[in-house]
Design an enzyme around this catalytic site. Structure first.
Site, PDB file in Angstrom:
ATOM      1  N   SER A  49       0.830  -1.197   0.000  1.00  0.00           N
ATOM      2  CA  SER A  49       0.000   0.000   0.000  1.00  0.00           C
ATOM      3  C   SER A  49       0.872   1.257   0.000  1.00  0.00           C
ATOM      4  O   SER A  49       1.684   1.436  -0.896  1.00  0.00           O
ATOM      5  CB  SER A  49      -0.959  -0.047   1.200  1.00  0.00           C
ATOM      6  N   ASP A 135      -9.139  -5.974  -4.685  1.00  0.00           N
ATOM      7  CA  ASP A 135      -8.604  -4.826  -3.949  1.00  0.00           C
ATOM      8  C   ASP A 135      -9.529  -3.626  -4.143  1.00  0.00           C
ATOM      9  O   ASP A 135      -9.665  -3.117  -5.257  1.00  0.00           O
ATOM     10  CB  ASP A 135      -7.198  -4.498  -4.462  1.00  0.00           C
ATOM     11  N   HIS A 167      -7.084  -5.765  -0.089  1.00  0.00           N
ATOM     12  CA  HIS A 167      -5.960  -4.846   0.078  1.00  0.00           C
ATOM     13  C   HIS A 167      -5.206  -5.261   1.333  1.00  0.00           C
ATOM     14  O   HIS A 167      -5.576  -4.892   2.454  1.00  0.00           O
ATOM     15  CB  HIS A 167      -6.483  -3.412   0.210  1.00  0.00           C
TER      16      HIS A 167
END
Length: 340
Positions: A49, A135, A167
C-alpha cells in the site's frame, strides 16, 4: 548569522507547535540502540500500500542502491504528484489515468538534473508486483500502469495479478481470508508470494525453502538518529525501527538486506511489531542469509497524516519522491548504517 537565527527560531516554533498538538519530542528515543554494522552485499526493497508506493520511490530515486523491488497493492512512481486529492482519485480509484507518459517524462528530467539516480540503472532490475482482483482501494488500472512504468524503463518485471485478494499483505500464515481488506491487513491466499518475490529477485535455484519457525532475532533500534535533523516524528516517522537478523548474519557472514515497508494503519502504534513478526520474510531470512529491516512511520497531526502512511503524495514536501526527501533519506541512512 541571520539565517542561523531564523532557522533556530523556526525550529523552536515547530517544537512548540508539536508540543501543543501532543507530538513527542526526540529526547525519548535515544534509549534504543543504533543499527549494527553487518556484512551486507546487496539491498532490496518491498512494501504494501503506502509502503508499496514508497518502495517504488526508493527503487527509482535510489536505483543505484536498491537491486530490486517488490510492489504490493500500489501504483506507479510519483503517482500522487504532490497532492492527496489527485493521489486518491488517480492512484486509488483509477477514475482518471495516473498519466504514465507525464510521469515518465518527469522521471527522465529529474534523472538528468541529478534529483534521482540515473534512470538507466533500472534496466534489467528485477521488479515484482502483486495486486489482488478484489482490492477495493487500488484498482487494476493503477497497478497495471505501475508495472508498465518499469517495463518502459527496461526493468525485468513479474506481475502476480490473479489472486482474489483484498488490500493486504499476502502470506501463507496470515490470519485473514484472501479477499478481506481489514486490520491487521495480513491475508492468506493459499500461496507463498514472499518466496515468489525472492525467486524473481535472486533466481529460482538460489532460494531455499523457508524455516519452519523463526530462529533469528527481532530487535528494536533508534530511528531518530538516521532521520535528517534527528527528529523522526517531525517527518511522521516512528522513533524506532525493527530489524530481523539471522544468527549467521549477526556472526559476520555475507548477507543480503531487504527493506520491508508496512502500509497505512500498520505501524507499531497500530499493530505493534506484528508486521515485522508475521511478514513471512523472516522465515526466508533464516535459510537464505537475509537481513530484514522494518522502518516505521508514526501518526502526525502536524503532517495531517493520522493513519501513519508513508509519504507518497507530498506531506513532507514537494521533493517527497526525490533523493532529498526526508523519509527516503532516513531509510537510506539506515541501509548505509547496516553496511548496504
Amino acid at each position: 548569522m541571520r539565517f542561523r537565527s531564523l532557522r533556530a527560531a523556526a525550529v523552536t516554533l515547530a517544537a512548540a507547535l508539536a508540543a501543543a498538538l501532543g507530538v513527542t519530542s526526540p529526547a525519548h528515543a535515544w534509549g534504543e540502540p543504533g543499527l549494527p554494522s553487518l556484512n551486507i552485499t546487496d539491498t532490496y526493497v518491498t512494501g504494501i500500500s503506502s509502503g508499496g508506493f514508497m518502495a517504488s520511490q526508493l527503487q527509482v530515486a535510489y536505483s543505484g542502491t536498491f537491486k530490486g523491488s517488490g510492489i504490493v497493492a500500489a501504483g506507479p512512481y510519483y503517482c500522487g504528484k504532490g497532492g492527496i486529492v489527485t493521489g486518491l482519485i488517480a492512484c486509488g480509484t483509477g477514475l482518471i489515468s495516473t498519466d504514465p507518459e507525464g510521469i515518465e517524462n518527469i522521471t527522465r528530467r529529474w534523472s538528468a538534473e541529478g534529483k534521482i539516480d540515473p534512470v538507466s540503472n533500472l534496466a534489467g532490475k528485477p521488479v515484482w508486483t502483486y495486486h489482488g482482483t478484489k482490492d477495493p482501494l487500488v484498482q487494476d488500472r493503477v497497478s497495471d500502469e505501475g508495472v508498465q512504468f518499469y517495463r518502459d524503463f527496461g526493468a525485468r518485471t513479474a506481475y502476480h495479478d490473479y489472486d482474489p485478494a483484498g488490500h493486504g499483505w499476502p502470506t501463507p500464515n496470515a490470519p485473514l481470508p484472501c479477499g478481506w481488506t481489514f486490520y491487521p491487513f495480513l491475508i492468506n491466499c493459499g500461496n507463498d508470494p514472499q518466496g515468489e518475490m525472492l525467486r524473481h529477485w535472486l533466481g529460482s535455484g538460489n532460494v531455499n525453502a523457508p524455516a519452519a519457525t523463526q530462529t533469528g532475532t527481532l530487535t528494536e533500534h533508534d530511528q531518530d538518529r538516521y532521520t535528517p535533523g534527528g527528529w523522526a516524528q517531525w517527518y511522521s516517522l516512528g522513533s524506532k525501527s525493527y530489524l530481523y537478523t539471522p544468527s549467521s548474519c549477526a556472526a559476520g557472514e555475507a548477507c543480503k538486506l531487504v527493506v520491508a515497508l508496512h502500509g497505512c494503519l500498520s505501524d507499531n502504534k497500530f499493530v505493534g511489531s506484528r508486521f515485522a513478526r508475521e511478514s513471512h520474510l523472516n522465515e526466508y531470512a533464516d535459510t537464505n542469509h537475509l537481513v530484514i529491516l522494518y522502518p516505521q512511520t508514526d501518526i502526525s497531526l502536524v503532517r495531517l497524516n493520522p493513519q501513519g502512511c508513508w509519504d507518497w503524495w507530498g506531506y513532507t514536501g514537494s521533493d517527497y519522491a526525490q533523493k532529498s526527501a526526508p523519509q527516503m533519506r532516513a531509510i537510506v541512512n539506515e541501509v548505509h548504517a547496516l553496511g548496504g
